[in-house]
Design a protein around this motif. Structure first.
Motif, PDB file in Angstrom:
ATOM      1  N   GLY A 115       0.833  -1.199   0.000  1.00 16.37           N
ATOM      2  CA  GLY A 115       0.000   0.000   0.000  1.00 16.37           C
ATOM      3  C   GLY A 115       0.862   1.241   0.000  1.00 16.37           C
ATOM      4  N   LEU A 116       0.237   2.368   0.282  1.00 12.79           N
ATOM      5  CA  LEU A 116       0.965   3.626   0.355  1.00 12.79           C
ATOM      6  C   LEU A 116       1.686   3.746   1.701  1.00 12.79           C
ATOM      7  N   GLN A 117       2.656   4.643   1.731  1.00 13.59           N
ATOM      8  CA  GLN A 117       3.420   4.834   2.965  1.00 13.59           C
ATOM      9  C   GLN A 117       2.521   5.317   4.104  1.00 13.59           C
ATOM     10  N   LYS A 118       1.511   6.103   3.777  1.00 13.09           N
ATOM     11  CA  LYS A 118       0.618   6.621   4.815  1.00 13.09           C
ATOM     12  C   LYS A 118      -0.247   5.532   5.428  1.00 13.09           C
ATOM     13  N   ASP A 119      -0.361   4.374   4.751  1.00 15.30           N
ATOM     14  CA  ASP A 119      -1.176   3.281   5.284  1.00 15.30           C
ATOM     15  C   ASP A 119      -0.496   2.551   6.438  1.00 15.30           C
ATOM     16  N   TYR A 120       0.779   2.831   6.659  1.00 13.81           N
ATOM     17  CA  TYR A 120       1.527   2.180   7.739  1.00 13.81           C
ATOM     18  C   TYR A 120       2.146   3.255   8.618  1.00 13.81           C
ATOM     19  N   PRO A 121       1.315   3.921   9.424  1.00 19.64           N
ATOM     20  CA  PRO A 121       1.804   5.046  10.236  1.00 19.64           C
ATOM     21  C   PRO A 121       2.655   4.554  11.404  1.00 19.64           C
ATOM     22  N   CYS A 122       3.282   5.516  12.031  1.00 25.52           N
ATOM     23  CA  CYS A 122       4.099   5.243  13.213  1.00 25.52           C
ATOM     24  C   CYS A 122       3.535   6.078  14.359  1.00 25.52           C
ATOM     25  N   PRO A 123       3.170   5.507  15.472  1.00 25.84           N
ATOM     26  CA  PRO A 123       3.277   4.093  15.838  1.00 25.84           C
ATOM     27  C   PRO A 123       2.230   3.214  15.168  1.00 25.84           C
ATOM     28  N   VAL A 124       2.342   1.908  15.385  1.00 27.30           N
ATOM     29  CA  VAL A 124       1.461   0.949  14.738  1.00 27.30           C
ATOM     30  C   VAL A 124       0.054   1.099  15.289  1.00 27.30           C
ATOM     31  N   VAL A 125      -0.918   1.057  14.379  1.00 23.89           N
ATOM     32  CA  VAL A 125      -2.324   1.117  14.770  1.00 23.89           C
ATOM     33  C   VAL A 125      -2.961  -0.250  14.532  1.00 23.89           C
ATOM     34  N   ALA A 126      -4.100  -0.461  15.188  1.00 29.02           N
ATOM     35  CA  ALA A 126      -4.793  -1.748  15.060  1.00 29.02           C
ATOM     36  C   ALA A 126      -5.225  -1.962  13.602  1.00 29.02           C
ATOM     37  N   GLY A 127      -5.049  -3.183  13.116  1.00 29.31           N
ATOM     38  CA  GLY A 127      -5.402  -3.522  11.740  1.00 29.31           C
ATOM     39  C   GLY A 127      -4.221  -3.521  10.804  1.00 29.31           C
TER      40      GLY A 127
END
Length: 290
Positions: free
Chosen positions: A115-127
């Protein structure tokens, strides 16, 4: 990307030089949580690439809404083959999944888009706290998330790709070797008592004892019901007369009519009745009592 034009004789030659990829000091690893089937014979669950590429600067795709995160899956010589191809444009088309492991001359790696970089934010979110490699099964599209060869040893790498020309602009370290489970021949499975634990033998014995006891109780109940039914059956003799017991006439109770409770009592069958006799039919003469 830098465009160079070099003239040899009368014909110019054009070369595209991709900037060197930016290394990231992170590497994929198996998810440590207690997920079901996180390692099978042809799939594995990895930690997501959250926080991998957040602090990078001077990238050709300089926005988290445009940069794409991909996963490189390689076995055998796939690691060296990808390292040789990673500075080329349209890296996603050089080793499509359907032919990545089909022969000895295959490149032994393939790319899958997360996916896009924004789909894997920091810190980790549920899902977004895991990524399963091989969730698409035996797929046929070039960049699908297909299963791995059974029992193979694979290595993984997350890369950041510029969607304009599909070039790698940043990359993580290669993961350690992850060996998938091999398939076991059913003939090699020991089905005797030697292949079973002591606790399983004890539990099986207890269950068998309970079953035998239950069957014994059912048999006893069946015999008891049959015996009681035979005792209650009466033998009928032809020509015999059965006496009928008139139990309702043994101790009859007098009937009292509530409508006549206030009237004076009349003589009943238990009280003597005094009768008068007449010597003749002359009503003038008094009658004598008997």
């Amino acid at each position: 990307m830098i465009k160079l034009s070099i003239v040899f004789g009368n014909s110019p030659n054009v070369f595209f030089l991709c900037p060197p990829t930016v290394p990231v000091n992170n590497s994929p690893a198996i998810n440590p949580s207690s997920l079901a089937a996180k390692l099978t014979s042809n799939s594995v669950i990895l930690m997501p690439p959250s926080c991998y590429f957040d602090n990078l600067n001077i990238l050709t795709c300089n926005s988290p809404t445009t940069c794409e995160i991909w996963l490189v899956t390689a076995i055998d010589t796939g690691v060296s083959n990808f390292d040789a191809d990673k500075n080329k444009t349209y890296i996603d088309t050089l080793s499509p999944y359907p032919t990545a492991f089909s022969s000895n001359t295959s490149k032994k790696y393939f790319l899958t888009k997360l996916g896009l970089q924004k789909d894997y934010p920091c810190p980790v979110v549920a899902g977004t706290d895991y990524f399963r490699v091989g969730s698409d099964g035996s797929c046929s599209t070039p960049n699908c998330n297909g299963i791995l060869p059974v029992g193979s040893t694979a290595r993984f790498r997350y890369v950041l790709i510029n969607p304009a020309n599909k070039t790698v602009v940043a990359e993580s370290l290669w993961s350690n070797n992850i060996t998938l489970y091999p398939l076991k021949d059913p003939e090699s499975i020991d089905n005797g008592f030697a292949g079973r634990s002591a606790s399983m033998i004890v539990i099986t014995s207890i269950l068998c004892s309970f079953l035998a006891l239950l069957l014994l109780l059912l048999l006893i109940m069946l015999i008891y019901v049959l015996c009681c039914r035979e005792e209650k059956q009466e033998i009928q003799v032809p020509g015999s007369v059965r006496m009928y017991d008139t139990h309702n006439l043994k101790d009859p109770s007098p009937y009292v009519n509530r409508a006549y409770e206030d009237e004076p009592q009349r003589p009943t069958a238990t009280s003597p009745i005094r009768l008068k006799s007449y010597t003749d039919y002359d009503l003038k003469k008094p009658a004598t009592e008997l």
